[in-house]
Design an enzyme around this catalytic site. Structure first.
Site, PDB file in Angstrom:
ATOM      1  N   SER A 104      -0.072  10.220  -1.810  1.00 37.61           N
ATOM      2  CA  SER A 104      -1.014  11.299  -1.550  1.00 37.61           C
ATOM      3  C   SER A 104      -0.323  12.658  -1.659  1.00 37.61           C
ATOM      4  CB  SER A 104      -1.661  11.086  -0.180  1.00 37.61           C
ATOM      5  OG  SER A 104      -2.799  11.885  -0.030  1.00 37.61           O
ATOM      6  N   ASP A 249      -4.682  17.273  -4.723  1.00 40.50           N
ATOM      7  CA  ASP A 249      -3.388  16.652  -4.455  1.00 40.50           C
ATOM      8  C   ASP A 249      -3.125  15.591  -5.524  1.00 40.50           C
ATOM      9  OD1 ASP A 249      -5.293  14.832  -3.579  1.00 40.50           O
ATOM     10  OD2 ASP A 249      -4.152  14.203  -1.818  1.00 40.50           O
ATOM     11  N   ASP A 251      -3.250  12.379  -5.821  1.00 39.73           N
ATOM     12  CA  ASP A 251      -4.166  11.249  -6.053  1.00 39.73           C
ATOM     13  C   ASP A 251      -5.628  11.670  -6.046  1.00 39.73           C
ATOM     14  OD1 ASP A 251      -4.075  11.665  -3.256  1.00 39.73           O
ATOM     15  OD2 ASP A 251      -4.735   9.619  -2.867  1.00 39.73           O
ATOM     16  N   ASP A 253      -7.840  12.980  -3.932  1.00 40.27           N
ATOM     17  CA  ASP A 253      -8.851  12.764  -2.885  1.00 40.27           C
ATOM     18  C   ASP A 253      -8.964  13.961  -1.950  1.00 40.27           C
ATOM     19  OD1 ASP A 253      -6.501  12.441  -1.461  1.00 40.27           O
ATOM     20  OD2 ASP A 253      -7.015  10.493  -0.598  1.00 40.27           O
TER      21      ASP A 253
END
Length: 460
Positions: A104, A249, A251, A253
């Site tokens: 993340s 970010d 990833d 999300d």
């Protein structure tokens, strides 16, 4: 450096010693445990795997895919992907589960295994503990050669994810196209550098200024989308006269918007703005975690809905959203969860809904931001001695503020008329995190200092 094992996954720094870091040994044993448990009663013994662009991603992916094959599980490999894309792929492919390889917003030396169930949602507390326990014991047999799993590569889900977003009831591509937005994007050289610009093109945005959008995993700045890390995006917005900036970010999300003046819209306000739009189309309830801004409650009540708070953590927010049939929810870190799409934080969904809202308003981002409820947050922490009983300390603080509106579902949150304070203990070190919010920055900081002083008095 670090290995953190929790219900939401296995996270750590690459290299070092097994058990202390995220080494090949740790990756293999927890992947095998998860694969065994998640496919145990599944008709389709298939797991979807996708990863962000960080440098260690290919190595980790090879280990994960090979391990799943070794226990007789078939793998559908999405390759470079996003967390929400893997989440929507799992149920579409009727898979038993999914593994997202991403740490993340953590820096480049980190990676992680994020674990999903057959609905494409994060596994719950009980299943997570089961995985951790079996991963330490490894009390099962690996498959013989005739029973090894297969691997299928599938690069179609970028387009499928975008098509799903465009098909959402309240996304208005024509309105966005007619607004002629100029948008700058900072994707920290991860997969958002592909996914976000492709979505914008599909939404009819013709002018896109791409900053750090090469998915090579070499993060040009700290990947957490905070103001101090987004100076390049701010410059790009101002230099090009963009209508707004978008930061995600690694990833994809977490979603943050930048206003046309080069200042952040505020990560806490991503969910507030999108909720304001959705609630204007469809009355209903909302949910965020206890550490998120009070502005969501205000906006929800303005539209005639009811706001509910959940413990920190996406799993907890999703559970509460289902319980109260929320039409939208998420977390104040820029995480939008829209059940009409799926129960996971999704920046692509957030971008499409926000741009639709902005296009229909016909206002500059700064003008709209000024109309929303104004709150300011302060984040602090107190470091304590390891032998101190933090639970007892929080109990004493609860007793002290028993006359105020308060919640103990996750630490202690005290809701004052004009401010709130949330005290949470860390699971990994002897600290209490103290989040506070008020109508001015000074008010937020003042109430935090008051609470911290009272904690120090109790500690002695």
């Amino acid at each position: 450096m670090a290995l953190i094992k929790s219900i939401s996954g296995i996270r750590g720094t690459i290299g070092g010693k097994p058990g202390d870091n995220l080494t090949p040994v740790d990756i293999v044993k927890f992947t095998a445990a998860y694969g065994k448990i998640i496919t145990e009663n599944a008709e389709n013994k298939t797991i979807v795997v996708g990863r962000d662009a960080r440098v260690s991603g290919e190595m980790v992916s090879n280990l994960v895919i090979g391990t799943l094959q070794s226990i007789g599980v078939n793998v559908i490999d999405l390759g470079l992907s996003t967390t929400p894309t893997v989440e929507i792929a799992v149920p579409k492919l009727n898979a038993a589960g999914g593994i997202i390889l991403t740490a993340s917003h953590n820096p480049g030396q980190w990676n992680a295994l994020k674990l999903l169930n057959s609905k494409g949602e994060f596994i719950d507390d009980a299943k997570g503990k089961e995985v951790l326990e079996l991963g330490e014991r490894l009390n099962f047999d690996f498959s013989e050669v005739e029973q090894l799993g297969t691997v299928t590569k599938d690069d179609s889900f970028l387009q499928k994810h975008i098509e799903d977003v465009l098909a959402l009831e309240f996304v208005d591509v024509e309105a966005i196209k007619n607004a002629n937005f100029k948008v700058a994007v900072d994707a920290v050289n991860s997969t958002g550098g592909t996914f976000i610009p492709e979505l914008l093109k599909a939404l009819g945005v013709e002018t896109i200024y791409k900053i750090h959008c090469e998915p090579n995993g070499h993060f040009p700045h700290n990947p957490e989308p905070l103001k101090e890390h987004l100076t390049d995006l701010s410059k790009a917005v101002l230099d090009n006269g963009a209508d707004l900036g978008i930061a995600v970010d690694p990833d994809v999300d977490r979603l943050v918007f930048m206003m046309e003046d080069g200042e952040l819209f505020g990560e806490e306000y991503t969910l507030v703005a999108v909720s304001d739009f959705i609630l204007g189309q469809k009355k209903g309830n909302t949910v965020s975690n206890l550490s998120s801004t009070r502005a969501l409650r205000d906006v929800t009540e303005k539209h005639g809905g009811e706001y509910f708070a959940a413990a920190v953590g996406e799993v907890n927010v999703v559970t509460k959203m289902k319980e109260v049939d929320a039409v939208i929810g998420g977390e104040g870190n820029g995480g939008v969860i829209y059940p009409a799409s799926h129960y996971g934080r999704d920046s692509l969904v957030g971008v499409a809904l926000f741009l639709t809202h902005l296009a229909k308003l016909g206002k500059k981002v700064t003008e709209y931001r000024a109309e929303l409820p104004q709150y300011f947050m302060s984040k602090n922490k107190i470091t304590l001695t390891p032998e101190l009983d933090i639970d007892n300390l929080l109990a004493k603080m609860q007793e002290k503020y028993a006359h105020e509106n308060h919640s103990t579902i996750d630490g202690l949150k005290i809701d004052f008329p004009n401010e709130w304070v949330h005290l949470r203990k860390s699971n990994t070190e002897p600290i209490i995190r103290i989040y506070s919010e008020g109508p001015t920055p000074e008010a937020a900081e003042s109430i935090a200092q008051k609470i911290m002083n009272e904690i120090q008095e109790i500690v002695g």
